[in-house]
Write an enzyme that holds these catalytic residues in place. Sequence first.
Site, PDB file in Angstrom:
ATOM      1  N   GLY A  14       0.965  -1.227   0.090  1.00 35.23           N
ATOM      2  CA  GLY A  14      -0.250  -0.264  -0.048  1.00 35.23           C
ATOM      3  C   GLY A  14       0.607   1.861   0.072  1.00 35.23           C
ATOM      4  O   GLY A  14       0.405   2.220   0.937  1.00 35.23           O
ATOM      5  N   SER A  15       2.161   1.754  -0.738  1.00 36.44           N
ATOM      6  CA  SER A  15       2.700   2.632  -0.600  1.00 36.44           C
ATOM      7  C   SER A  15       1.998   4.086  -1.561  1.00 36.44           C
ATOM      8  O   SER A  15       1.769   4.990  -1.212  1.00 36.44           O
ATOM      9  CB  SER A  15       3.868   2.308  -0.655  1.00 36.44           C
ATOM     10  N   ARG A  68     -16.607 -15.243  -9.565  1.00 40.31           N
ATOM     11  CA  ARG A  68     -15.319 -13.860  -9.216  1.00 40.31           C
ATOM     12  C   ARG A  68     -17.348 -13.353  -9.127  1.00 40.31           C
ATOM     13  O   ARG A  68     -16.620 -11.645  -8.856  1.00 40.31           O
ATOM     14  CB  ARG A  68     -15.377 -13.608 -10.969  1.00 40.31           C
ATOM     15  N   MET A  93      -4.287  -6.830  -6.897  1.00 43.78           N
ATOM     16  CA  MET A  93      -3.296  -7.802  -8.183  1.00 43.78           C
ATOM     17  C   MET A  93      -4.902  -8.783  -8.223  1.00 43.78           C
ATOM     18  O   MET A  93      -4.907 -10.315  -8.637  1.00 43.78           O
ATOM     19  CB  MET A  93      -2.625  -9.037  -7.034  1.00 43.78           C
ATOM     20  N   LEU A  96     -10.157  -7.488 -12.569  1.00 37.68           N
ATOM     21  CA  LEU A  96     -11.512  -7.456 -12.383  1.00 37.68           C
ATOM     22  C   LEU A  96     -12.115  -7.694 -13.957  1.00 37.68           C
ATOM     23  O   LEU A  96     -12.645  -7.442 -14.826  1.00 37.68           O
ATOM     24  CB  LEU A  96     -12.553  -5.875 -12.224  1.00 37.68           C
ATOM     25  N   ASN A 110      -5.784   2.807 -12.219  1.00 36.21           N
ATOM     26  CA  ASN A 110      -4.468   2.008 -11.832  1.00 36.21           C
ATOM     27  C   ASN A 110      -3.555   2.759 -12.261  1.00 36.21           C
ATOM     28  O   ASN A 110      -3.241   3.563 -13.540  1.00 36.21           O
ATOM     29  CB  ASN A 110      -4.692   0.291 -13.070  1.00 36.21           C
ATOM     30  N   HIS A 112       0.133   1.740 -13.299  1.00 40.66           N
ATOM     31  CA  HIS A 112       0.899   0.057 -14.225  1.00 40.66           C
ATOM     32  C   HIS A 112       2.367   0.681 -13.719  1.00 40.66           C
ATOM     33  O   HIS A 112       2.815   2.002 -13.996  1.00 40.66           O
ATOM     34  CB  HIS A 112       0.258   0.016 -15.019  1.00 40.66           C
ATOM     35  N   VAL A 147      -7.106  -5.430 -19.860  1.00 39.49           N
ATOM     36  CA  VAL A 147      -5.797  -4.958 -18.742  1.00 39.49           C
ATOM     37  C   VAL A 147      -5.007  -4.405 -19.057  1.00 39.49           C
ATOM     38  O   VAL A 147      -4.492  -4.475 -20.785  1.00 39.49           O
ATOM     39  CB  VAL A 147      -6.094  -6.450 -18.965  1.00 39.49           C
ATOM     40  N   GLU A 177       5.950   6.701  -9.451  1.00 42.32           N
ATOM     41  CA  GLU A 177       4.440   6.346  -9.047  1.00 42.32           C
ATOM     42  C   GLU A 177       3.933   7.261  -8.169  1.00 42.32           C
ATOM     43  O   GLU A 177       3.482   7.416  -8.035  1.00 42.32           O
ATOM     44  CB  GLU A 177       3.956   5.275  -8.672  1.00 42.32           C
TER      45      GLU A 177
HETATM   46  C1  GAR Z   1       2.925  -0.958  -7.756  1.00 44.69           C
HETATM   47  O1  GAR Z   1       4.107  -0.879  -8.247  1.00 44.69           O
HETATM   48  C2  GAR Z   1       2.313  -0.653  -8.686  1.00 44.69           C
HETATM   49  O2  GAR Z   1       2.576  -0.159  -9.966  1.00 44.69           O
HETATM   50  C3  GAR Z   1       1.727  -2.468  -9.201  1.00 44.69           C
HETATM   51  O3  GAR Z   1       1.997  -2.814  -8.132  1.00 44.69           O
HETATM   52  C4  GAR Z   1       3.512  -2.169  -6.778  1.00 44.69           C
HETATM   53  C5  GAR Z   1       2.105  -1.831  -5.589  1.00 44.69           C
HETATM   54  O4  GAR Z   1       2.517  -1.189  -4.885  1.00 44.69           O
HETATM   55  N1  GAR Z   1       0.811  -2.526  -9.424  1.00 44.69           N
HETATM   56  C6  GAR Z   1       1.073  -3.399 -10.248  1.00 44.69           C
HETATM   57  O5  GAR Z   1       2.142  -4.308 -10.574  1.00 44.69           O
HETATM   58  C7  GAR Z   1      -0.507  -3.925 -11.307  1.00 44.69           C
HETATM   59  N2  GAR Z   1      -0.310  -4.750 -12.034  1.00 44.69           N
HETATM   60  P1  GAR Z   1       1.941  -0.279  -3.215  1.00 44.69           P
HETATM   61  O6  GAR Z   1       1.226  -1.913  -3.032  1.00 44.69           O
HETATM   62  O7  GAR Z   1       2.911   0.014  -2.637  1.00 44.69           O
HETATM   63  O8  GAR Z   1       1.355   0.505  -4.232  1.00 44.69           O
END
Ligand code: GAR
Length: 197
Positions: A14-15, A68, A93, A96, A110, A112, A147, A177
């Site tokens: 969750g950063s 689902r 992850m 949907l 989202n 990515h 996706v 990000e």
């Molecule tokens: C992040 O790098 C995000 O971009 C990626 O997962 C990480 C989550 O980090 N998302 C994906 O790969 C989606 N397919 P976080 O939980 O620290 O935000």
Amino acid sequence: MSRKRVAILISGRGSNMVALIAAAKAPDYPAEIALVISNRPDAAGLARAQAEKIPTAVVDHTRYGKDRAAFERALEAELEAHRIELVCLAGFMRLLSPWLVERWRGRMLNIHPALLPAFKGLDTHRRALAAGAKTHGATVHLVVPDVDSGTIVLQEAVPIGAGDTEETLAARVLAVEHHLYPQALKLLAQGRVLSES
Ligand code: GAR
């Protein structure tokens, strides 16, 4: 100013969620984080949200087996119960289905960890290195049934150096990000993102 009520969906640390919560503390930010939902009861991000006094919910996909639709109806029920207006997927992850995505078309973002349309899917940093890419980055986009597609709201590149490993590259992208996602949510909350028809 009426602030849009936002839910953040997470699966792990969750950063990005923390970055969105921090940005939404600014008095002039056009959105408030009204709910955090995790599909995993053990997601580290849940405690971080609770420490920020954000309401949290767990919708554990494993409790729905292969159903689902039932999992997504439970997600939707939480979003409705909290009168959510916009949704941010942040390291969520689970794929949907079109049913849920269409309900939130134009209102769900989202993030990515790649410069879409390059490197859709998983293991983006490893694949960028393996491909010999010179640049990499992060993208925030509207969610559509396909996706890692949908209108790109913002993206930012980072360089790849000769000595980079998956870890060093991931850290460089993650820093991007954390400032990209709050900017993108701000644009969406202000109605400045045009959804394709
Ligand atoms: C992040 O790098 C995000 O971009 C990626 O997962 C990480 C989550 O980090 N998302 C994906 O790969 C989606 N397919 P976080 O939980 O620290 O935000």
